[in-house]
Design a protein around this motif. Structure first.
Motif, PDB file in Angstrom:
ATOM      1  N   PRO A 107       0.862  -1.169   0.013  1.00  0.00           N
ATOM      2  CA  PRO A 107      -0.005  -0.061   0.100  1.00  0.00           C
ATOM      3  C   PRO A 107       0.787   1.398  -0.194  1.00  0.00           C
ATOM      4  CG  PRO A 107      -1.021  -1.586   1.429  1.00  0.00           C
ATOM      5  CD  PRO A 107       0.248  -2.147   0.951  1.00  0.00           C
ATOM      6  N   GLY A 108       2.002   1.215   0.873  1.00  0.00           N
ATOM      7  CA  GLY A 108       2.848   2.529   0.630  1.00  0.00           C
ATOM      8  C   GLY A 108       3.319   2.830  -0.565  1.00  0.00           C
ATOM      9  N   ASP A 109       3.926   1.431  -1.494  1.00  0.00           N
ATOM     10  CA  ASP A 109       4.345   1.862  -2.681  1.00  0.00           C
ATOM     11  C   ASP A 109       3.294   2.298  -3.463  1.00  0.00           C
ATOM     12  OD1 ASP A 109       6.784   0.647  -1.440  1.00  0.00           O
ATOM     13  OD2 ASP A 109       5.965  -1.265  -2.070  1.00  0.00           O
ATOM     14  N   LEU A 110       2.169   1.999  -3.449  1.00  0.00           N
ATOM     15  CA  LEU A 110       0.940   2.359  -4.558  1.00  0.00           C
ATOM     16  C   LEU A 110       0.882   3.596  -4.125  1.00  0.00           C
ATOM     17  CD1 LEU A 110      -1.407   1.610  -6.291  1.00  0.00           C
ATOM     18  CD2 LEU A 110      -2.734   1.207  -4.192  1.00  0.00           C
ATOM     19  N   VAL A 111       0.936   4.289  -3.067  1.00  0.00           N
ATOM     20  CA  VAL A 111       0.592   5.724  -2.858  1.00  0.00           C
ATOM     21  C   VAL A 111       1.747   6.452  -3.502  1.00  0.00           C
ATOM     22  CG1 VAL A 111       0.691   7.540  -0.897  1.00  0.00           C
ATOM     23  CG2 VAL A 111      -0.480   5.233  -0.494  1.00  0.00           C
ATOM     24  N   ALA A 112       3.052   6.069  -3.614  1.00  0.00           N
ATOM     25  CA  ALA A 112       4.084   6.628  -4.277  1.00  0.00           C
ATOM     26  C   ALA A 112       3.895   6.668  -5.528  1.00  0.00           C
ATOM     27  CB  ALA A 112       5.427   5.963  -4.088  1.00  0.00           C
ATOM     28  N   ILE A 113       3.314   5.543  -6.151  1.00  0.00           N
ATOM     29  CA  ILE A 113       2.930   5.512  -7.659  1.00  0.00           C
ATOM     30  C   ILE A 113       2.059   6.330  -8.064  1.00  0.00           C
ATOM     31  CG2 ILE A 113       2.197   4.009  -9.338  1.00  0.00           C
ATOM     32  CD1 ILE A 113       3.590   1.564  -7.999  1.00  0.00           C
ATOM     33  N   LEU A 114       1.063   6.218  -7.281  1.00  0.00           N
ATOM     34  CA  LEU A 114      -0.201   7.203  -7.392  1.00  0.00           C
ATOM     35  C   LEU A 114       0.122   8.665  -7.594  1.00  0.00           C
ATOM     36  CD1 LEU A 114      -3.259   5.467  -5.756  1.00  0.00           C
ATOM     37  CD2 LEU A 114      -2.628   5.437  -8.135  1.00  0.00           C
ATOM     38  N   GLU A 115       1.005   9.082  -6.480  1.00  0.00           N
ATOM     39  CA  GLU A 115       1.448  10.454  -6.299  1.00  0.00           C
ATOM     40  C   GLU A 115       2.381  10.913  -7.411  1.00  0.00           C
ATOM     41  OE1 GLU A 115       3.244  10.607  -2.608  1.00  0.00           O
ATOM     42  OE2 GLU A 115       1.274  11.251  -1.374  1.00  0.00           O
ATOM     43  N   ALA A 116       3.013  10.030  -8.045  1.00  0.00           N
ATOM     44  CA  ALA A 116       4.245  10.249  -8.947  1.00  0.00           C
ATOM     45  C   ALA A 116       3.225  10.572 -10.434  1.00  0.00           C
ATOM     46  CB  ALA A 116       4.867   9.123  -9.346  1.00  0.00           C
ATOM     47  N   LEU A 117       2.304   9.782 -10.609  1.00  0.00           N
ATOM     48  CA  LEU A 117       1.334   9.646 -11.492  1.00  0.00           C
ATOM     49  C   LEU A 117       0.686  11.051 -11.815  1.00  0.00           C
ATOM     50  CD1 LEU A 117      -0.309   6.096 -11.999  1.00  0.00           C
ATOM     51  CD2 LEU A 117       1.376   7.087 -13.629  1.00  0.00           C
ATOM     52  N   LYS A 118       0.187  11.385 -10.613  1.00  0.00           N
ATOM     53  CA  LYS A 118      -0.337  12.530 -10.392  1.00  0.00           C
ATOM     54  C   LYS A 118       0.357  13.989 -10.895  1.00  0.00           C
ATOM     55  CE  LYS A 118      -3.982  15.284  -9.258  1.00  0.00           C
ATOM     56  NZ  LYS A 118      -5.248  15.459 -10.030  1.00  0.00           N
ATOM     57  N   GLU A 119       1.515  13.861 -10.247  1.00  0.00           N
ATOM     58  CA  GLU A 119       2.575  14.768 -10.684  1.00  0.00           C
ATOM     59  C   GLU A 119       3.048  14.968 -12.111  1.00  0.00           C
ATOM     60  OE1 GLU A 119       3.927  17.405  -8.718  1.00  0.00           O
ATOM     61  OE2 GLU A 119       2.639  16.637  -7.040  1.00  0.00           O
ATOM     62  N   ALA A 120       3.058  13.698 -12.763  1.00  0.00           N
ATOM     63  CA  ALA A 120       3.222  13.719 -14.142  1.00  0.00           C
ATOM     64  C   ALA A 120       2.176  14.108 -15.075  1.00  0.00           C
ATOM     65  CB  ALA A 120       3.773  12.267 -14.520  1.00  0.00           C
ATOM     66  N   GLY A 121       0.983  14.291 -14.447  1.00  0.00           N
ATOM     67  CA  GLY A 121      -0.266  14.697 -15.256  1.00  0.00           C
ATOM     68  C   GLY A 121      -0.964  13.681 -15.713  1.00  0.00           C
ATOM     69  N   ALA A 122      -0.537  12.451 -15.608  1.00  0.00           N
ATOM     70  CA  ALA A 122      -1.201  11.017 -16.067  1.00  0.00           C
ATOM     71  C   ALA A 122      -2.396  10.515 -15.450  1.00  0.00           C
ATOM     72  CB  ALA A 122       0.012   9.914 -16.196  1.00  0.00           C
ATOM     73  N   LEU A 123      -2.612  10.945 -14.147  1.00  0.00           N
ATOM     74  CA  LEU A 123      -3.660  10.453 -13.224  1.00  0.00           C
ATOM     75  C   LEU A 123      -4.933  11.335 -13.582  1.00  0.00           C
ATOM     76  CD1 LEU A 123      -4.463   8.225 -11.208  1.00  0.00           C
ATOM     77  CD2 LEU A 123      -3.809   9.889  -9.486  1.00  0.00           C
ATOM     78  N   ARG A 124      -6.008  10.773 -14.118  1.00  0.00           N
ATOM     79  CA  ARG A 124      -7.164  11.804 -14.332  1.00  0.00           C
ATOM     80  C   ARG A 124      -8.135  11.537 -13.075  1.00  0.00           C
ATOM     81  NH1 ARG A 124      -4.541  14.633 -17.008  1.00  0.00           N
ATOM     82  NH2 ARG A 124      -4.882  15.377 -19.101  1.00  0.00           N
ATOM     83  N   ALA A 125      -7.646  12.049 -12.020  1.00  0.00           N
ATOM     84  CA  ALA A 125      -8.620  11.965 -10.883  1.00  0.00           C
ATOM     85  C   ALA A 125      -8.045  12.884  -9.734  1.00  0.00           C
ATOM     86  CB  ALA A 125      -8.691  10.534 -10.265  1.00  0.00           C
ATOM     87  N   GLU A 126      -8.872  13.196  -8.761  1.00  0.00           N
ATOM     88  CA  GLU A 126      -8.584  13.895  -7.457  1.00  0.00           C
ATOM     89  C   GLU A 126      -8.026  13.279  -6.345  1.00  0.00           C
ATOM     90  OE1 GLU A 126     -10.722  17.136  -4.509  1.00  0.00           O
ATOM     91  OE2 GLU A 126     -11.711  15.882  -6.071  1.00  0.00           O
ATOM     92  N   LEU A 127      -6.546  13.441  -6.135  1.00  0.00           N
ATOM     93  CA  LEU A 127      -5.987  12.716  -4.975  1.00  0.00           C
ATOM     94  C   LEU A 127      -6.158  13.252  -3.837  1.00  0.00           C
ATOM     95  CD1 LEU A 127      -4.056  10.381  -5.123  1.00  0.00           C
ATOM     96  CD2 LEU A 127      -2.151  11.608  -5.224  1.00  0.00           C
ATOM     97  N   ILE A 128      -7.034  12.500  -2.765  1.00  0.00           N
ATOM     98  CA  ILE A 128      -7.190  13.105  -1.557  1.00  0.00           C
ATOM     99  C   ILE A 128      -6.440  12.345  -0.661  1.00  0.00           C
ATOM    100  CG2 ILE A 128      -9.299  13.806  -0.032  1.00  0.00           C
ATOM    101  CD1 ILE A 128     -11.028  13.879  -2.308  1.00  0.00           C
ATOM    102  N   VAL A 129      -5.905  13.234   0.265  1.00  0.00           N
ATOM    103  CA  VAL A 129      -5.242  12.531   1.702  1.00  0.00           C
ATOM    104  C   VAL A 129      -5.820  12.682   2.778  1.00  0.00           C
ATOM    105  CG1 VAL A 129      -2.800  12.320   2.570  1.00  0.00           C
ATOM    106  CG2 VAL A 129      -2.927  12.372   0.124  1.00  0.00           C
ATOM    107  N   ILE A 130      -6.192  11.942   3.707  1.00  0.00           N
ATOM    108  CA  ILE A 130      -6.910  12.206   4.688  1.00  0.00           C
ATOM    109  C   ILE A 130      -6.049  11.734   6.038  1.00  0.00           C
ATOM    110  CG2 ILE A 130      -9.422  12.060   3.763  1.00  0.00           C
ATOM    111  CD1 ILE A 130      -9.526   9.257   4.835  1.00  0.00           C
TER     112      ILE A 130
END
Length: 366
Positions: free
Chosen positions: A343-366
């Protein structure tokens, strides 16, 4: 509304599409709500697990005040030190349309330093609303799911929370809360999750079932519906409304990350643009194994401990994986599982995709 139109509305409800959701599950009627009640009381009959009066003087003050109201006068200078009494807060939710004489559940929690409320009984406690009026009175024996045991040497075992409990049906309603349900010829439905598409679909479904211009979507949360003036007809009208079925709008594309637990929830509408991801873990292990050094005989040397460390480096050789255009949730999960990401690695992958502009979704950290 006559009987014929009412029957037609019921038939429309029964013939609604099965894949939709009921309005009852999507929205609530404005003005029909619960009200929070709270009170302060005493729990007695504890087996030596009550408040320590030296640290919670308000418990003794409350006990003395109660005894005075009951006609018992304590001698001047008397300072009782009971261990079977605890000061508690009492809370309850008053349902809409609750009538005097009905009972509601109450929750009791210690506000002092009582070790346990197990076996205690709550004395009569008025429960007040936000306006300061008394709407219910609570009293009864507590049900405590927790358990606490302590030995004389200071060791103790605690299971769940012994300083809180409940009394099912422990409060009797004394006053009715007024509401605006029977006022006027308009009912407002408030969506549990604001969404413009769902609000528009709801208004359209009501207009199709009842008649044109019967409902209007006011905003993303509220739908205004014309209703009968007569109270009994309004109850039947709302019964028909809440059983109408509506196709809600799709939820927004979101990825929710709980930073405390590592939980990641990916919405079904999340999409990824073309991107290549390479992920691997680097593990460094350091082991300490001190060695004892003995001096040679007759050398007058001293025994010494010589530190000795061993280092080991391991790196996973995970392959790069590719996201094609329009990649869906299933593809994302399958690709991440193939490289064995935690799960921690998945978070890192999703954050990297968001920074690269490849993730078409709102990333919410709670």
């Amino acid at each position: 509304m006559n009987k014929i139109s009412f029957v037609i509305m019921v038939l429309l409800v029964l013939t609604a599409p099965a894949h939709a959701e009921r309005i009852k599950d999507l929205a609530s009627v404005q003005g029909v709500r619960i009200n929070q009640l709270v009170g302060y009381g005493l729990v007695v009959g504890l087996n030596g697990s009550g408040d320590q009066s030296t640290q919670t003087p308000y418990t003794i003050q409350s006990l003395q005040s109660m005894l005075t109201r009951l006609g018992i006068t304590l001698a001047p200078g008397t300072n009782p030190q009971p261990k079977n009494v605890a000061a508690v807060s009492v809370s309850a939710n008053l349902p809409p349309f609750a009538k005097p004489g009905q009972t509601i559940d109450v929750t009791i929690a210690s506000i002092g330093n009582a070790a346990s409320l197990r076996g205690g009984e709550l004395l009569m406690t008025p429960l007040k609303g936000a306006d300061g009026n008394v709407y219910a009175v609570a009293q009864g024996s507590l049900l405590v799911g927790g358990l606490g045991v302590q030995g004389q040497d200071g060791s103790k075992i605690t299971i769940n929370i012994p300083s809180a409990g409940r009394i099912p049906g422990g409060a009797t309603v004394e006053r009715t809360v007024s509401n605006s349900f029977h006022d006027g010829n308009v009912i407002v439905l408030n969506l549990n999750t604001p969404d413009f598409t769902t609000a528009e679909h709801m208004a359209a479904a009501i207009n199709q079932a009842i008649g044109a211009d019967s409902a209007t979507a006011m905003d993303a949360t509220s739908v205004r519906v014309r209703a009968p003036l007569e109270p009994t007809q309004k109850v039947g009208f709302v019964s028909v409304l809440e059983n109408l079925e509506v196709s809600p709008g799709d939820a927004a594309a979101r990825v929710i990350i709980n930073s405390r637990t590592g939980t990641v929830v990916i919405g079904s509408r999340v999409r990824v643009l073309p991107a290549a991801v390479s992920h691997g873990n680097l593990t460094v292990t350091i082991a300490e194994s001190p060695k004892v050094s003995q001096p040679a005989p007759l050398s007058q040397g001293q025994t010494a401990i010589v530190p000795r460390s061993s280092l080991k480096v391991e790196q996973e050789k995970n392959r790069m994986f590719l996201f094609n255009p329009g990649t869906s949730l299933d593809d994302i999960v399958r690709a991440v599982n193939q490289v064995g990401a935690a799960p921690g690695d998945l978070v890192a992958i999703l954050e990297a995709l968001k920074e690269a502009g490849a993730l078409r979704a709102e990333l919410i950290v709670i």
